[in-house]
Scaffold this motif. Structure first.
Motif, PDB file in Angstrom:
ATOM      1  N   LYS A 137       0.839  -1.182   0.000  1.00 46.89           N
ATOM      2  CA  LYS A 137       0.000   0.000   0.000  1.00 46.89           C
ATOM      3  C   LYS A 137       0.879   1.239   0.000  1.00 46.89           C
ATOM      4  N   ILE A 138       0.535   2.187  -0.857  1.00 42.37           N
ATOM      5  CA  ILE A 138       1.243   3.457  -0.913  1.00 42.37           C
ATOM      6  C   ILE A 138       0.570   4.394   0.079  1.00 42.37           C
ATOM      7  N   SER A 139       1.394   5.089   0.855  1.00 45.35           N
ATOM      8  CA  SER A 139       0.856   6.008   1.861  1.00 45.35           C
ATOM      9  C   SER A 139       1.415   7.410   1.619  1.00 45.35           C
ATOM     10  N   GLN A 140       0.987   8.332   2.446  1.00 45.14           N
ATOM     11  CA  GLN A 140       1.481   9.708   2.368  1.00 45.14           C
ATOM     12  C   GLN A 140       2.983   9.765   2.592  1.00 45.14           C
ATOM     13  N   SER A 141       3.503   8.831   3.365  1.00 46.46           N
ATOM     14  CA  SER A 141       4.934   8.858   3.701  1.00 46.46           C
ATOM     15  C   SER A 141       5.803   8.046   2.731  1.00 46.46           C
ATOM     16  N   THR A 142       5.209   7.481   1.691  1.00 41.22           N
ATOM     17  CA  THR A 142       5.981   6.727   0.694  1.00 41.22           C
ATOM     18  C   THR A 142       6.861   7.702  -0.091  1.00 41.22           C
ATOM     19  N   LYS A 143       8.124   7.333  -0.231  1.00 38.79           N
ATOM     20  CA  LYS A 143       9.068   8.171  -0.974  1.00 38.79           C
ATOM     21  C   LYS A 143       8.732   8.149  -2.471  1.00 38.79           C
ATOM     22  N   ILE A 144       8.914   9.298  -3.105  1.00 35.66           N
ATOM     23  CA  ILE A 144       8.662   9.433  -4.539  1.00 35.66           C
ATOM     24  C   ILE A 144       9.531   8.465  -5.343  1.00 35.66           C
ATOM     25  N   THR A 145      10.795   8.308  -4.950  1.00 33.19           N
ATOM     26  CA  THR A 145      11.674   7.392  -5.687  1.00 33.19           C
ATOM     27  C   THR A 145      11.189   5.946  -5.583  1.00 33.19           C
ATOM     28  N   TYR A 146      10.621   5.581  -4.442  1.00 32.13           N
ATOM     29  CA  TYR A 146      10.091   4.220  -4.296  1.00 32.13           C
ATOM     30  C   TYR A 146       8.962   3.991  -5.297  1.00 32.13           C
ATOM     31  N   ILE A 147       8.099   4.979  -5.440  1.00 34.12           N
ATOM     32  CA  ILE A 147       6.992   4.861  -6.401  1.00 34.12           C
ATOM     33  C   ILE A 147       7.550   4.755  -7.821  1.00 34.12           C
ATOM     34  N   SER A 148       8.500   5.621  -8.164  1.00 32.35           N
ATOM     35  CA  SER A 148       9.090   5.614  -9.510  1.00 32.35           C
ATOM     36  C   SER A 148       9.744   4.274  -9.846  1.00 32.35           C
ATOM     37  N   GLU A 149      10.471   3.731  -8.896  1.00 35.01           N
ATOM     38  CA  GLU A 149      11.212   2.495  -9.146  1.00 35.01           C
ATOM     39  C   GLU A 149      10.328   1.258  -9.152  1.00 35.01           C
ATOM     40  N   ASN A 150       9.287   1.235  -8.328  1.00 36.25           N
ATOM     41  CA  ASN A 150       8.485   0.026  -8.171  1.00 36.25           C
ATOM     42  C   ASN A 150       7.146   0.060  -8.897  1.00 36.25           C
ATOM     43  N   PHE A 151       6.672   1.237  -9.212  1.00 30.81           N
ATOM     44  CA  PHE A 151       5.372   1.379  -9.859  1.00 30.81           C
ATOM     45  C   PHE A 151       5.462   2.409 -10.977  1.00 30.81           C
ATOM     46  N   PRO A 152       6.169   2.095 -12.058  1.00 31.22           N
ATOM     47  CA  PRO A 152       6.348   3.094 -13.128  1.00 31.22           C
ATOM     48  C   PRO A 152       5.026   3.562 -13.737  1.00 31.22           C
ATOM     49  N   ILE A 165      16.205  14.992  -8.728  1.00 32.13           N
ATOM     50  CA  ILE A 165      17.211  14.599  -7.743  1.00 32.13           C
ATOM     51  C   ILE A 165      16.672  14.674  -6.315  1.00 32.13           C
ATOM     52  N   MET A 166      15.707  15.540  -6.073  1.00 33.20           N
ATOM     53  CA  MET A 166      15.126  15.689  -4.736  1.00 33.20           C
ATOM     54  C   MET A 166      14.066  14.624  -4.446  1.00 33.20           C
ATOM     55  N   ALA A 167      13.681  13.857  -5.449  1.00 33.34           N
ATOM     56  CA  ALA A 167      12.632  12.846  -5.264  1.00 33.34           C
ATOM     57  C   ALA A 167      13.019  11.818  -4.196  1.00 33.34           C
ATOM     58  N   GLY A 168      14.289  11.612  -3.990  1.00 35.25           N
ATOM     59  CA  GLY A 168      14.741  10.671  -2.970  1.00 35.25           C
ATOM     60  C   GLY A 168      14.456  11.145  -1.551  1.00 35.25           C
ATOM     61  N   PHE A 169      14.221  12.430  -1.417  1.00 31.95           N
ATOM     62  CA  PHE A 169      13.941  13.005  -0.106  1.00 31.95           C
ATOM     63  C   PHE A 169      12.458  13.277   0.110  1.00 31.95           C
ATOM     64  N   ASP A 170      11.730  13.449  -1.008  1.00 32.59           N
ATOM     65  CA  ASP A 170      10.315  13.814  -0.921  1.00 32.59           C
ATOM     66  C   ASP A 170       9.420  12.600  -0.726  1.00 32.59           C
ATOM     67  N   THR A 171       8.435  12.790   0.119  1.00 32.13           N
ATOM     68  CA  THR A 171       7.371  11.794   0.262  1.00 32.13           C
ATOM     69  C   THR A 171       6.226  12.207  -0.659  1.00 32.13           C
ATOM     70  N   LEU A 172       5.268  11.343  -0.813  1.00 33.34           N
ATOM     71  CA  LEU A 172       4.110  11.688  -1.626  1.00 33.34           C
ATOM     72  C   LEU A 172       3.407  12.920  -1.050  1.00 33.34           C
ATOM     73  N   GLU A 173       3.325  12.981   0.276  1.00 36.99           N
ATOM     74  CA  GLU A 173       2.673  14.113   0.925  1.00 36.99           C
ATOM     75  C   GLU A 173       3.430  15.425   0.682  1.00 36.99           C
ATOM     76  N   SER A 174       4.752  15.402   0.837  1.00 38.15           N
ATOM     77  CA  SER A 174       5.507  16.645   0.627  1.00 38.15           C
ATOM     78  C   SER A 174       5.465  17.078  -0.837  1.00 38.15           C
ATOM     79  N   ALA A 175       5.492  16.121  -1.751  1.00 37.56           N
ATOM     80  CA  ALA A 175       5.377  16.449  -3.175  1.00 37.56           C
ATOM     81  C   ALA A 175       4.005  17.036  -3.483  1.00 37.56           C
ATOM     82  N   ALA A 176       2.981  16.496  -2.852  1.00 40.21           N
ATOM     83  CA  ALA A 176       1.622  17.023  -3.048  1.00 40.21           C
ATOM     84  C   ALA A 176       1.549  18.469  -2.569  1.00 40.21           C
ATOM     85  N   LEU A 177       2.159  18.751  -1.431  1.00 48.54           N
ATOM     86  CA  LEU A 177       2.154  20.123  -0.914  1.00 48.54           C
ATOM     87  C   LEU A 177       2.895  21.075  -1.856  1.00 48.54           C
ATOM     88  N   ILE A 178       4.018  20.614  -2.371  1.00 45.54           N
ATOM     89  CA  ILE A 178       4.792  21.423  -3.324  1.00 45.54           C
ATOM     90  C   ILE A 178       3.950  21.748  -4.556  1.00 45.54           C
TER      91      ILE A 178
END
Length: 95
Positions: free
Chosen positions: A2-17, A35-48
């Motif tokens: 399950k993908i959550s708000q705290s899932t890293k963006i890079t994890y999504i990119s690598e595992n669920f293209p 390059i910042m995707a490794g630090f961002d979670t889905l929630e932080s990316a959504a806020l951005i």
């Protein structure tokens, strides 16, 4: 998975293209390979990307439904492969 708000963006990119592409095209997440995707979670990316909390709830529901469908398709494929392999083994045994 399950993908959550705290899932890293890079994890999504690598595992669920397919989900990464959906986020990029439908929600404007052009940061999927940033390059910042490794630090961002889905929630932080959504806020951005100015995605509000209630829209993030909808987004999570949609992408988790996509994960389930993809998992189901993979299981169907694996079962079909096993069935074909058994049939081939039986055919070789009968020869």
């Amino acid at each position: 998975m399950k993908i959550s708000q705290s899932t890293k963006i890079t994890y999504i990119s690598e595992n669920f293209p397919h989900i990464a592409k959906y986020l990029e095209v439908e929600w404007g997440f052009h940061c999927m390979n940033c390059i910042m995707a490794g630090f961002d979670t889905l929630e932080s990316a959504a806020l951005i990307h100015d995605i509000q909390e209630e829209d993030l709830v909808i987004l999570l529901k949609v992408i988790n439904d996509m994960v389930e469908v993809n998992d189901g398709e993979l299981k169907d494929y694996e079962n079909e492969q096993k069935r074909v392999s058994r049939k081939l083994s039986q055919t070789k045994t009968n020869e």
